[in-house]
Design a protein around this motif. Structure first.
Motif, mmCIF file in Angstrom:
data_model
loop_
_atom_site.group_PDB
_atom_site.id
_atom_site.type_symbol
_atom_site.label_atom_id
_atom_site.label_comp_id
_atom_site.label_asym_id
_atom_site.label_seq_id
_atom_site.Cartn_x
_atom_site.Cartn_y
_atom_site.Cartn_z
ATOM 1 N N UNK A 142 12.252 16.395 -5.062
ATOM 2 C CA UNK A 142 13.431 15.853 -5.737
ATOM 3 C C UNK A 142 13.835 14.524 -5.105
ATOM 4 N N UNK A 143 13.837 14.477 -3.772
ATOM 5 C CA UNK A 143 14.173 13.235 -3.070
ATOM 6 C C UNK A 143 13.198 12.129 -3.435
ATOM 7 N N UNK A 144 11.913 12.458 -3.443
ATOM 8 C CA UNK A 144 10.884 11.461 -3.737
ATOM 9 C C UNK A 144 10.989 10.942 -5.176
ATOM 10 N N UNK A 145 11.205 11.853 -6.114
ATOM 11 C CA UNK A 145 11.294 11.469 -7.521
ATOM 12 C C UNK A 145 12.471 10.525 -7.747
ATOM 13 N N UNK A 146 13.611 10.816 -7.134
ATOM 14 C CA UNK A 146 14.791 9.983 -7.337
ATOM 15 C C UNK A 146 14.662 8.632 -6.639
ATOM 16 N N UNK A 147 13.767 8.543 -5.673
ATOM 17 C CA UNK A 147 13.474 7.242 -5.054
ATOM 18 C C UNK A 147 12.587 6.384 -5.957
ATOM 19 N N UNK A 148 12.056 7.001 -7.008
ATOM 20 C CA UNK A 148 11.222 6.255 -7.929
ATOM 21 C C UNK A 148 9.751 6.586 -7.849
ATOM 22 N N UNK A 149 9.374 7.525 -6.968
ATOM 23 C CA UNK A 149 7.975 7.915 -6.850
ATOM 24 C C UNK A 149 7.579 8.807 -8.032
ATOM 25 N N UNK A 150 6.335 8.689 -8.457
ATOM 26 C CA UNK A 150 5.844 9.463 -9.593
ATOM 27 C C UNK A 150 4.878 10.537 -9.088
ATOM 28 N N UNK A 161 13.003 20.423 -14.162
ATOM 29 C CA UNK A 161 13.583 21.712 -13.795
ATOM 30 C C UNK A 161 13.985 21.735 -12.322
ATOM 31 N N UNK A 162 13.139 21.180 -11.464
ATOM 32 C CA UNK A 162 13.432 21.199 -10.033
ATOM 33 C C UNK A 162 14.578 20.264 -9.662
ATOM 34 N N UNK A 163 14.655 19.124 -10.329
ATOM 35 C CA UNK A 163 15.779 18.218 -10.087
ATOM 36 C C UNK A 163 17.093 18.878 -10.485
ATOM 37 N N UNK A 164 17.108 19.508 -11.641
ATOM 38 C CA UNK A 164 18.328 20.175 -12.112
ATOM 39 C C UNK A 164 18.723 21.325 -11.199
ATOM 40 N N UNK A 165 17.734 22.081 -10.705
ATOM 41 C CA UNK A 165 18.023 23.223 -9.837
ATOM 42 C C UNK A 165 18.608 22.775 -8.501
ATOM 43 N N UNK A 166 18.115 21.645 -7.971
ATOM 44 C CA UNK A 166 18.542 21.203 -6.644
ATOM 45 C C UNK A 166 19.801 20.341 -6.660
ATOM 46 N N UNK A 167 20.091 19.691 -7.800
ATOM 47 C CA UNK A 167 21.219 18.762 -7.846
ATOM 48 C C UNK A 167 22.313 19.160 -8.821
ATOM 49 N N UNK A 168 21.979 20.016 -9.794
ATOM 50 C CA UNK A 168 22.943 20.369 -10.825
ATOM 51 C C UNK A 168 22.998 19.365 -11.953
ATOM 52 N N UNK A 169 22.249 18.263 -11.822
ATOM 53 C CA UNK A 169 22.275 17.185 -12.809
ATOM 54 C C UNK A 169 20.860 16.825 -13.241
ATOM 55 N N UNK A 170 20.754 16.100 -14.340
ATOM 56 C CA UNK A 170 19.457 15.588 -14.768
ATOM 57 C C UNK A 170 19.156 14.292 -14.019
ATOM 58 N N UNK A 171 17.871 13.887 -14.051
ATOM 59 C CA UNK A 171 17.519 12.610 -13.439
ATOM 60 C C UNK A 171 18.310 11.476 -14.078
ATOM 61 N N UNK A 172 18.431 11.512 -15.406
ATOM 62 C CA UNK A 172 19.145 10.454 -16.104
ATOM 63 C C UNK A 172 20.596 10.352 -15.681
ATOM 64 N N UNK A 239 19.340 5.766 -1.756
ATOM 65 C CA UNK A 239 17.939 5.429 -2.003
ATOM 66 C C UNK A 239 17.520 5.688 -3.451
ATOM 67 N N UNK A 240 18.457 6.107 -4.290
ATOM 68 C CA UNK A 240 18.121 6.405 -5.683
ATOM 69 C C UNK A 240 17.713 5.132 -6.411
ATOM 70 N N UNK A 241 16.562 5.171 -7.078
ATOM 71 C CA UNK A 241 16.106 4.042 -7.896
ATOM 72 C C UNK A 241 16.836 4.101 -9.227
ATOM 73 N N UNK A 242 17.720 3.133 -9.467
ATOM 74 C CA UNK A 242 18.575 3.219 -10.657
ATOM 75 C C UNK A 242 17.883 2.759 -11.926
ATOM 76 N N UNK A 243 16.822 1.996 -11.792
ATOM 77 C CA UNK A 243 16.074 1.594 -12.991
ATOM 78 C C UNK A 243 14.598 1.548 -12.655
ATOM 79 N N UNK A 244 13.941 2.742 -12.599
ATOM 80 C CA UNK A 244 12.526 2.805 -12.233
ATOM 81 C C UNK A 244 11.633 2.157 -13.296
#
Length: 244
Positions: A142-150, A161-172, A239-244
């Motif tokens: 989840x940390x890696x994905x939100x940094x912009x890694x694919x 699914x994993x982002x939502x489970x760990x953060x309660x929110x969608x990536x968007x 560290x969140x990539x706001x516009x990957x």
């Protein structure tokens, strides 16, 4: 909770985004504008001789809190995206807070267990105890994905699914909130709105305006003006990539 005399620091822990503490001013702003925030946190505050502890979830819209005068203080441990309390689904924490059922000046109850109340200097030690007890876990993907890694070995659906489970929110939703927070910081530094649009990835100035209204309740012009009556909640670069 006032941000008078605020002190904050990053953390070396992969579980912690930020640690902060703040005093409550006897004279100062009468309210705080808490802008949207995509992280959850543990908050300890003391007011009029009583200690309170709560787990506060991500906030998807702004709120305004009245700041009463007093001699209290607040400590906050803001957790990184991907870290979460295993028995407490983050989805159930979004836009709400869960108070500890029992607190004293030195301890509080979390998930049925008694814990020593953390301080600013030993917050990382407290977090490590939660990890060792199996209460606090982390999904590094989840940390890696939100940094912009694919990711290459996980399907997009599984990632969502994993982002939502760990953060309660969608990536968007996370990226939208973090983009707005970065925009507020840049505006506060005197950066022109058109440049803010380019730096954080808005389509145009109307897009920026809609985002600020949604997540801060203020326009760019209003955010530039300092007010003796109102203070903004804690802002910091993530560290969140706001516009990957």
């Amino acid at each position: 909770m006032s941000l008078d005399g605020v002190e904050q620091r990053p953390s070396d822990s992969p579980y912690v985004e930020r640690v902060y503490r703040a005093g409550q001013a006897a004279i100062g702003p009468s309210r705080m504008r808490s802008i949207a925030n995509s992280n959850w946190e543990l908050v300890v505050w003391r007011d009029r001789g009583e200690t309170h502890v709560a787990v506060r979830g991500p906030e998807t819209s702004p709120t305004v809190l009245d700041l009463g005068p007093g001699e209290g203080e607040t400590l906050g441990i803001i957790f990184r995206h991907g870290a979460y309390l295993a028995p407490m689904p983050v989805r159930g924490l979004v836009d709400t807070a869960v108070p500890s059922p029992h607190t004293t000046a030195r301890s509080f109850v979390l998930q049925g267990e008694e814990w020593e109340t953390p301080g600013y200097d030993n917050a990382d030690v407290f977090v490590e105890r939660l990890v060792r007890a199996g209460l606090l876990i982390r999904d590094p993907l989840v940390t890696d994905v939100l940094r912009g890694e694919v990711p290459t070995l996980v399907t997009p659906r599984s990632v969502q699914r994993r982002v939502a489970a760990a953060t309660g929110l969608t990536q968007g939703a996370i990226r939208q909130i973090e983009r707005a927070r970065q925009a507020v910081m840049l505006l506060g530094q005197g950066v022109a709105a058109i440049e803010v649009v380019q730096r954080v990835g808005y389509h145009d100035q109307p897009h920026l305006a809609r985002s600020l209204t949604r997540f801060t309740g203020r326009t760019a012009t209003q955010l530039r003006r300092t007010s003796e009556d109102e203070v903004l909640s804690l802002l910091y670069k993530t560290e969140v990539a706001v516009h990957p």
